[in-house]
Design a protein around this motif. Structure first.
Motif, short mmCIF file in Angstrom:
data_model
loop_
_atom_site.label_atom_id
_atom_site.label_comp_id
_atom_site.label_asym_id
_atom_site.label_seq_id
_atom_site.Cartn_x
_atom_site.Cartn_y
_atom_site.Cartn_z
N PRO A 96 0.80 -1.23 0.00
CA PRO A 96 0.00 0.00 0.00
C PRO A 96 0.83 1.27 0.00
O PRO A 96 0.33 2.32 -0.40
CB PRO A 96 -0.82 -0.13 1.29
N LYS A 97 2.07 1.21 0.43
CA LYS A 97 2.89 2.43 0.46
C LYS A 97 3.17 2.95 -0.96
O LYS A 97 2.88 4.10 -1.25
CB LYS A 97 4.19 2.13 1.21
N PRO A 98 3.69 2.12 -1.86
CA PRO A 98 3.90 2.61 -3.22
C PRO A 98 2.67 2.50 -4.11
O PRO A 98 2.62 3.15 -5.16
CB PRO A 98 5.02 1.72 -3.76
N CYS A 99 1.68 1.69 -3.72
CA CYS A 99 0.55 1.38 -4.61
C CYS A 99 -0.81 1.61 -3.94
O CYS A 99 -1.64 0.70 -3.89
CB CYS A 99 0.63 -0.06 -5.11
N PRO A 100 -1.08 2.81 -3.40
CA PRO A 100 -2.38 3.06 -2.78
C PRO A 100 -3.47 3.22 -3.83
O PRO A 100 -3.43 4.16 -4.64
CB PRO A 100 -2.15 4.35 -1.99
N VAL A 101 -4.44 2.33 -3.84
CA VAL A 101 -5.47 2.32 -4.89
C VAL A 101 -6.54 3.36 -4.60
O VAL A 101 -7.15 3.36 -3.53
CB VAL A 101 -6.10 0.92 -5.02
N LEU A 102 -6.78 4.25 -5.57
CA LEU A 102 -7.83 5.26 -5.46
C LEU A 102 -9.10 4.82 -6.17
O LEU A 102 -10.20 5.21 -5.77
CB LEU A 102 -7.37 6.58 -6.06
#
Length: 272
Positions: free
Chosen positions: A65-71
Motif C-alpha cells: 500500500p505504500k507505493p501502490c495506494p489504490v484510489l
C-alpha cells in the motif's frame, strides 16, 4: 511541444480547474508532465490491464500500500471513472501513455482510444503530486516545482511483496530538503496515506540501492545542495517495475509524471 509553451496555451485560469486541464489534455494541447497543474486536485498514476490479470494486480497493490495506494478500479471495458470526476475518459485524459507488450515498451501515445478493449480494467493509484500542495502550503519549497521539472524517480533495492506474476523493486521519488524541512515534511505527509504517506528513507541513497542521484530512472534530476538531505517517498511508478517483471501480453500505463488529474481535492485524502 515544450512545457513552457504549453503553459502559455493553458493560461492561469485553466491551471486552477481540473476539468479545464483535462480538456486541454484531451484536445492534445497539454502533453507534458502534470506537476504543478490543478494544485488542489488529486492526481493519479494509471495502470490498465486485461481482466485476467486484474485480481493478481489488486492483491499486489493491497500487499504494497505504500507505493501502490489504490484510489479507483474500473469495471472491465468501461473507460469512465465517475468516482474520480466528471466525464473522465481514461482513453484520452492522460497527457501521455506508455503501451507495453510482453514487458517491452512499444509506444508512448497521447490517446489510446484505438487500443481500447472490452476486457481492460483501469487502476488509478495515488500520486505524490497530491501531497506536494500540502508541503507548499506548509511553507516548504520543492526544487523541481520551482524549476518546472518532473520529479526525480529511482528504482531501489527495496523489494515489494509479490502477488501472482507481479513483483519487483520499489520506485521512490526524491526531494532535497534541509533537516528541519525534512522533519516538517514527515509530519505533513504522514497525514496522506492514500498518496504514499511519510518518506521511506532519508539520507544516503546507497542504502537503498541508488548509485547516482544525478541519473534518475524516471523524471528530471535536481541538485542536492550543501546542507540538504535527499528525502525519498514511495512512488506510484512502482507498478511499472512490477509490470516489467510480469511481462503481460498487453498493458498500458501513464508516462512517469504525466498523471490523471481528478476532481477530488487533496484535502479530502487527509487522514487527520
Amino acid at each position: 511541444m515544450g512545457a513552457s509553451s504549453e503553459h502559455s496555451l493553458l493560461g492561469e485560469h485553466d491551471l486552477e480547474q481540473a476539468l479545464d486541464v483535462r480538456r486541454a489534455i484531451r484536445s492534445g494541447r497539454w502533453t507534458s508532465h502534470t506537476s504543478g497543474l490543478a494544485d488542489d486536485h488529486v492526481q493519479g498514476n494509471v495502470v490498465i490491464l486485461p481482466q485476467a490479470l486484474a485480481g493478481d494486480f489488486l492483491r499486489y497493490c493491497q500487499r504494497n500500500p505504500k507505493p501502490c495506494p489504490v484510489l479507483a478500479v474500473s469495471e472491465p471495458g468501461d473507460p469512465m471513472l465517475p468516482g474520480l470526476g466528471t466525464d473522465i475518459d481514461i482513453r484520452t485524459d492522460v497527457p501521455r501513455y506508455r503501451v507495453w507488450r510482453h514487458g517491452e515498451l512499444v509506444d508512448q501515445p497521447t490517446d489510446i482510444t484505438g487500443l481500447w478493449r472490452e476486457d481492460l480494467v483501469t487502476f488509478v493509484i495515488g500520486c505524490s503530486f497530491s501531497f506536494e500542495q500540502a508541503l507548499l502550503d506548509a511553507g516548504l519549497s520543492l526544487r523541481h516545482v520551482d524549476q518546472k521539472k518532473n520529479v526525480a524517480m529511482y528504482r531501489t533495492s527495496i523489494a515489494t511483496e509479490p502477488a501472482g506474476p507481479f513483483c519487483g523493486p520499489m520506485v521512490v521519488s526524491m526531494r532535497p530538503m534541509t533537516a528541519a524541512a525534512a522533519i516538517r515534511a514527515i509530519q505533513v505527509t504522514s497525514r496522506f496515506p492514500d498518496v504514499h504517506g511519510a518518506p521511506v528513507h532519508i539520507g544516503d541513497p546507497a542504502q537503498i540501492g541508488i548509485a547516482d542521484l544525478s541519473r534518475p530512472d524516471y523524471g528530471d534530476a535536481v541538485e542536492v545542495l550543501p546542507g540538504e538531505l535527499p528525502v525519498f517517498w514511495a512512488c506510484g511508478v512502482t507498478p511499472q517495475a512490477a509490470l516489467a517483471q510480469a511481462r503481460p501480453e498487453f498493458c498500458i500505463t501513464h508516462a512517469p509524471g504525466a498523471m490523471l488529474i481528478t476532481d477530488l481535492l487533496n484535502r479530502q485524502l487527509a487522514s487527520f
